[in-house]
Design a protein around this motif. Structure first.
Motif, PDB file in Angstrom:
ATOM      1  N   ARG A  12       0.813  -1.211   0.000  1.00  0.00           N
ATOM      2  CA  ARG A  12       0.000   0.000   0.000  1.00  0.00           C
ATOM      3  C   ARG A  12       0.850   1.266   0.000  1.00  0.00           C
ATOM      4  N   GLN A  13       1.925   1.273   0.741  1.00  0.00           N
ATOM      5  CA  GLN A  13       2.786   2.435   0.875  1.00  0.00           C
ATOM      6  C   GLN A  13       2.009   3.650   1.378  1.00  0.00           C
ATOM      7  N   SER A  14       1.017   3.415   2.210  1.00  0.00           N
ATOM      8  CA  SER A  14       0.296   4.528   2.804  1.00  0.00           C
ATOM      9  C   SER A  14       1.195   5.223   3.818  1.00  0.00           C
ATOM     10  N   THR A  15       0.925   6.506   4.054  1.00  0.00           N
ATOM     11  CA  THR A  15       1.781   7.298   4.939  1.00  0.00           C
ATOM     12  C   THR A  15       0.964   7.888   6.072  1.00  0.00           C
ATOM     13  N   ALA A  16       1.585   7.983   7.237  1.00  0.00           N
ATOM     14  CA  ALA A  16       0.903   8.528   8.413  1.00  0.00           C
ATOM     15  C   ALA A  16       1.848   9.416   9.196  1.00  0.00           C
ATOM     16  N   LEU A  17       1.315  10.516   9.709  1.00  0.00           N
ATOM     17  CA  LEU A  17       2.001  11.375  10.666  1.00  0.00           C
ATOM     18  C   LEU A  17       1.235  11.288  11.981  1.00  0.00           C
ATOM     19  N   ILE A  18       1.953  11.011  13.060  1.00  0.00           N
ATOM     20  CA  ILE A  18       1.336  10.878  14.377  1.00  0.00           C
ATOM     21  C   ILE A  18       1.919  11.952  15.279  1.00  0.00           C
ATOM     22  N   ALA A  19       1.078  12.842  15.791  1.00  0.00           N
ATOM     23  CA  ALA A  19       1.517  13.893  16.706  1.00  0.00           C
ATOM     24  C   ALA A  19       1.443  13.354  18.127  1.00  0.00           C
ATOM     25  N   GLY A  20       2.613  13.123  18.740  1.00  0.00           N
ATOM     26  CA  GLY A  20       2.644  12.650  20.110  1.00  0.00           C
ATOM     27  C   GLY A  20       3.249  11.271  20.251  1.00  0.00           C
ATOM     28  N   ALA A  21       4.277  11.152  21.107  1.00  0.00           N
ATOM     29  CA  ALA A  21       4.974   9.880  21.328  1.00  0.00           C
ATOM     30  C   ALA A  21       4.651   9.311  22.698  1.00  0.00           C
ATOM     31  N   TRP A  37       2.801   0.510   6.438  1.00  0.00           N
ATOM     32  CA  TRP A  37       2.714   1.959   6.304  1.00  0.00           C
ATOM     33  C   TRP A  37       4.070   2.605   6.575  1.00  0.00           C
ATOM     34  N   GLN A  38       4.264   3.761   6.000  1.00  0.00           N
ATOM     35  CA  GLN A  38       5.419   4.599   6.346  1.00  0.00           C
ATOM     36  C   GLN A  38       4.949   5.609   7.387  1.00  0.00           C
ATOM     37  N   VAL A  39       5.526   5.530   8.576  1.00  0.00           N
ATOM     38  CA  VAL A  39       5.000   6.260   9.730  1.00  0.00           C
ATOM     39  C   VAL A  39       6.084   7.149  10.321  1.00  0.00           C
ATOM     40  N   THR A  40       5.711   8.390  10.615  1.00  0.00           N
ATOM     41  CA  THR A  40       6.581   9.307  11.348  1.00  0.00           C
ATOM     42  C   THR A  40       5.843   9.810  12.575  1.00  0.00           C
TER      43      THR A  40
END
Length: 504
Positions: A12-21, A37-40
Motif C-alpha cells: 500500500r505504501q500509505s503514509t501517516a504522521l502521528i503527533a505525540g509519542a 505503512w510509512q510512519v513518522t
C-alpha cells in the motif's frame, strides 16, 4: 524505510504522521508500521516525561500488547495485582480478579518498549518536533506544518494525520472539534513511594471510603506503592492533605521515600467526534478521564488498536492491493470508539463522583447510548463487540454463539505480522476441508480462551478482527460434511463483512 515484518498490506505504501509519542501514538506507529505503512511520529519533547504517570494495564491492554509483540517483555518488567479490596466505615469486600488480574508499570518504561518496537517495525520517531497547524491539500490529504527545536519549519503531507498529543491537543484544536464534559472542582493528590514499612499488600489494590475520606492504594513494581486522595478542602495543601488522610486511615506516610508526587484537577470529557476527513484523534486528545479505575492508558491503547484495525484489517481476499480509503476507515473508527467511550466515561464518572462524596452526578452524562457490559467487564476495561443487524433481522448463523464479540486469546501460536490472518483454526484435524485458498495463512492453535472470563472456546474455525474480536464460529463437524461448500461460503461472507459498526 520498511518494517521487518510487513504483513499482507506492505504494497500500500500509505503514509501517516502521528503527533505525540505517548503510549497510544507509539502503539499505533508500531501497528501501522507492521502493516506496511510509512510512519513518522512527531514529539515536541526531546526526552520522556518524568514520573510514574499512568501505570495500570488491564488484561485487554496486555493482550493488545501481545498482538504487537511486546506483551512478554512488559509482563517481565511489570508488577501483577490479583485482587481488589473495598473498605467502608461498616463493611469490607475482596474481589479476586482471577483472569482479570492487572499489571502496573511506569509509563516511561512502557513508552521505551513501544518506541523500540515501533522503530524495529519501520517507524521513525522525531523528537523536538511539534505539529503546529495543518490544512487539507488539493487531494484531500493533510498538509502539516512542523516546528523543530532548532528553529526549522517543515511542511509534510500524509494520507493520515493522528492527534495523539494529549488533553490540550493542537490537532484537535486545529480540527475545530469541541469537547463536552465536566471539570471537577476538587483537586487530587498522588504520592508514589517505596513502601519500606510494608504498609500495603503487594497483590491487592485497595479503595477506602467513608468518614475518614477516600484513599486508594495501588502496588507498583520494585516495592513501590501509589496512594491517591481527592482533596476536598479547597484551601488545603494537597501533599499535606494526602499525608493527613493516610494517617487517619492508619498509614504513617512520609515524603522521604517518594519517587513521584503530583496534584491535579480532574476532567471527564469527550470530543464531539474522534475523526474528520483524514484526521483522527486518539487517547487524551479524544477523551480525558479521572484516575478512577486506572483505565486511561488502557483506553488510549484501545483507541490505537481500534483505529489501526479499521485502517489495516484486510480480511477480504485482494484487499491488500487496494488503496486505503482513509476517510471511510475513520468514519468506522469514530462510530465504534465514541460509543464505547461514552460507556467508559459514564462508568468512570460514577466512580469519581463517589470518590468526591457526591450522591448524584452534578452534570449530564454523555448523550451517546451505552453498550451493555457486565460490572467485571467495566472494571477490567473490556469492550465486547457483537455484530449488529438491522431491526427485525436475524443475525447470521455464525454470529449467534454466546461468545461472539468476545476477544480471543491464543497462548500457543507463534508471533505473526500484524494484522494477522482473520481465520483461526482451533483444535481439530488438518484435513482437506481447510487446505483451500480460503484458509491459506490461517493461524492454528491447540486451544483458545475468552479474554472476558478466561473460559475455553470450543474447537472449530473462527473469523476474527485484527484485534482478535470474534465475528463468527463454525464447529469442525460442519466442515467434515460431505459437501462443506455452504459453510465455506458463510466463512467467506463473514470475512467480507468484518468491519464493525457501533456496538449496541
Amino acid at each position: 524505510m520498511r518494517p521487518d515484518a510487513a504483513g499482507p498490506s506492505a504494497s500500500r505504501q500509505s503514509t501517516a504522521l502521528i503527533a505525540g509519542a505517548g503510549p497510544a501514538g507509539l502503539a499505533l506507529a508500531g501497528l501501522l508500521g507492521s502493516a506496511g505503512w510509512q510512519v513518522t511520529v512527531l514529539e515536541p519533547l526531546t526526552g520522556r516525561r518524568a514520573g510514574t504517570r499512568a501505570p495500570t494495564l488491564w488484561p485487554s491492554a496486555t493482550h493488545l500488547l501481545d498482538t504487537l509483540g511486546v506483551g512478554r517483555r512488559v509482563r517481565a518488567r511489570a508488577h501483577r495485582v490479583e485482587r481488589l479490596r473495598f473498605v467502608s466505615d461498616d463493611a469490607e469486600r475482596d474481589l479476586d480478579l482471577g483472569p482479570y488480574a492487572f499489571h502496573t508499570l511506569p509509563q516511561g518504561e512502557l513508552e521505551q518498549i513501544l518506541e523500540e518496537r515501533a522503530v524495529a517495525l519501520g517507524a521513525v520517531v522525531v523528537r523536538g518536533a511539534a505539529v503546529t497547524s495543518f490544512v487539507p491539500g488539493a487531494d484531500g490529504r493533510p498538509r502539516v506544518t512542523v516546528d523543530h527545536g532548532d528553529g526549522r519549519t517543515e511542511q509534510l503531507t500524509a494520507d493520515l494525520l493522528v492527534g495523539a498529543d494529549g488533553a490540550h491537543s493542537v490537532v484537535r484544536g486545529q480540527l475545530g472539534v469541541e469537547s463536552a464534559g465536566e471539570r471537577y472542582a476538587s483537586r487530587f493528590a498522588l504520592l508514589d513511594f517505596t513502601d519500606e514499612q510494608g504498609l500495603f499488600p503487594r497483590d491487592t489494590s485497595i479503595t477506602w471510603v467513608g468518614r475518614r475520606g477516600t484513599l486508594v492504594s495501588v502496588p507498583l513494581p520494585a516495592g513501590g506503592t501509589r496512594v491517591v486522595v481527592p482533596v476536598l478542602d479547597p484551601d488545603a495543601d494537597p501533599a499535606g492533605f494526602l499525608l493527613k488522610t493516610a494517617a487517619e486511615h492508619g498509614f504513617p506516610l512520609s515524603v522521604d521515600t517518594a519517587t513521584w508526587q503530583a496534584e491535579f484537577h480532574v476532567t471527564v470529557a469527550m470530543a464531539e467526534t474522534f475523526a474528520r476527513g483524514s484526521v483522527a484523534l486518539i487517547g487524551d486528545a479524544a477523551h480525558v478521564q479521572s484516575p478512577a479505575g486506572g483505565r486511561g492508558m488502557n483506553n488510549a491503547l484501545e483507541d490505537a488498536f481500534a483505529l489501526a484495525t479499521q485502517l489495516c484489517d484486510t480480511a477480504v481476499e485482494g484487499a491488500a492491493e487496494s488503496p486505503v480509503d482513509v476517510p471511510a476507515a475513520l468514519v468506522r473508527y469514530d462510530a465504534l470508539r465514541r460509543a464505547e467511550m461514552a460507556d467508559e466515561l459514564g462508568a468512570i464518572k460514577e466512580t469519581t463522583d463517589r470518590w468526591v462524596g457526591r450522591t448524584e452526578s452534578g452534570a449530564p452524562g454523555p448523550t451517546v447510548e451505552r453498550p451493555r457490559r457486565s460490572d467485571i467487564q467495566r472494571t477490567a476495561c473490556i469492550h465486547p463487540r457483537p455484530p449488529l443487524t438491522a431491526a427485525g433481522e436475524e443475525p447470521p448463523v455464525w454470529s449467534r454463539a454466546g461468545f461472539t464479540g468476545s476477544r480471543m486469546v491464543l497462548s500457543d501460536t507463534p508471533e505473526t505480522a500484524w494484522p494477522p490472518h482473520p481465520v483461526v483454526l482451533v483444535g481439530g484435524p488438518d484435513g482437506p476441508a481447510v487446505s483451500g485458498a480460503l484458509f491459506a495463512g490461517a493461524r492454528r492453535a491447540r486451544s483458545a480462551t475468552r479474554l472476558d472470563g478466561g473460559a475455553a472456546l470450543p474447537p472449530g474455525v473462527y473469523v476474527t478482527t485484527a484485534s482478535s474480536d470474534i465475528l463468527g464460529h463454525w464447529p469442525w463437524a460442519l466442515l467434515n460434511e460431505p459437501d462443506p461448500s455452504p459453510v465455506l461460503t458463510q466463512i467467506g461472507q463473514c470475512m467480507g463483512s468484518h468491519h464493525h459498526e457501533p456496538p449496541r
